[in-house]
Design an enzyme around this catalytic site. Sequence first.
Site, mmCIF file in Angstrom:
data_model
loop_
_atom_site.group_PDB
_atom_site.id
_atom_site.type_symbol
_atom_site.label_atom_id
_atom_site.label_comp_id
_atom_site.label_asym_id
_atom_site.label_seq_id
_atom_site.Cartn_x
_atom_site.Cartn_y
_atom_site.Cartn_z
ATOM 1 N N HIS A 192 0.825 -1.212 0.000
ATOM 2 C CA HIS A 192 0.000 0.000 0.000
ATOM 3 C C HIS A 192 0.862 1.267 0.000
ATOM 4 C CE1 HIS A 192 1.007 0.839 4.206
ATOM 5 N NE2 HIS A 192 0.846 -0.464 4.434
ATOM 6 N N GLU A 227 -2.317 -7.043 7.517
ATOM 7 C CA GLU A 227 -1.028 -6.992 8.188
ATOM 8 C C GLU A 227 -1.020 -7.892 9.427
ATOM 9 O OE1 GLU A 227 2.043 -6.975 8.279
ATOM 10 O OE2 GLU A 227 2.500 -4.866 7.805
#
Length: 298
Positions: free
Chosen positions: A92, A167
Site C-alpha cells: 500500500h 497486516e
Amino acid sequence: MAKPKKMFFFPRGKKVIKAEPKSTYHKYNCTNTHLSIFLFFFSSDLKLLHFVSLFKRQKTNSMGHECIDASKKCKFSDDVKSGVTEIVLVRHGETTWNAAGRIQGQMESDLNEIGQKQAVAIADRLGKEERSVAVYSSDLKRAKDTALMIAETCFCSEVIEIPDLKERHVGSLQGLYWKEGAEKEPEAYSAFFSSQNHLEIPGGGESFDQLCERSMNALEQIAKKHKGERVIVVTHGGVLRAIYLMITKASSAGKLLNASVNVVHYREEKWIIDSWSDVSHLSSVGFLQRGFDGDSKP
C-alpha cells in the site's frame, strides 16, 4: 443529412467500453482485433488490403494484447501458455503512521498526501502493463484505498477483499512508535524480532508462523483460481516479508517499500519470484527510504 456514426461496444470483464477515437486505443488497452473492428466502422473509405496490413503490423503476445515495448518479448505470454499464474504484489501507499514511525499492525491509518500520489503512480504503471483480470486487497483501509485506484485504472469492476491478506497483528506494539517499543513493551518487542517463529506477540499478537500460514494460503487460493492469468494483490510490508521468506527460504527480506511492485509466479504448486521491490514508477513521487524492515531493529 449526415449519416449517424456507427458505434461498437467491447466487453471487458464486467465493464463495457465504448469505442472512441483512435487516440484512446492505448488508454483502453484494447486488443488488436478491437482496433481492426474500430477502423472498419469509423473509416468508410478504408481498403481491405490496408485493413489486413494494419492488423498484421501490430506486435502482440499470445493473449492478443499489444506489447508495451515491441522490441522486447512479452515474457508473461509464454507463462500463460504453460499455465502460470502471475501475481503482482503491491505494498500500500505511504500512510500518516508510516511517515511518523508508528507501528500500525492491524490498526487503521490513512494514506497521506505522498501515499495518495504513490497510489496514482502505481495505478498508472499497472494500467499500461499486461491486463490484470482481478484486483485483490487486504481489508485494511490503507490497502483498499490503494487497490481502488489501481482497479479503476486497470478496468477491474471491483476490489475483492481478503481478510487473510491483512497486516500481522503485533499485539501490544500496535499504536506505539518504533523508537519506544523496546522500553514500553519489551516482551512484545523481543517477540517481534525473535528468530523463534512460533512465538506469539504478547497482547493478542500473531506468531510469524501464523502470519506465514494465512498469507501463503490466501495467495495460493488466488493463484489456483486464476491459472494462466495475471492478477494484482495489494497488501502490507509484514505480509510481503512473510511471502518472500517462505518462497526463497532466505534469512532476510530486506526493506519492503511503500507502493513497490513485487511479482511472483505460481505453477504446479511451486512459487518463483520474478522481480522484487521495484519502485521505478515512484521516481517523481518519492518514498520512505527506511520502508518496512522486520529483519532488523530500528
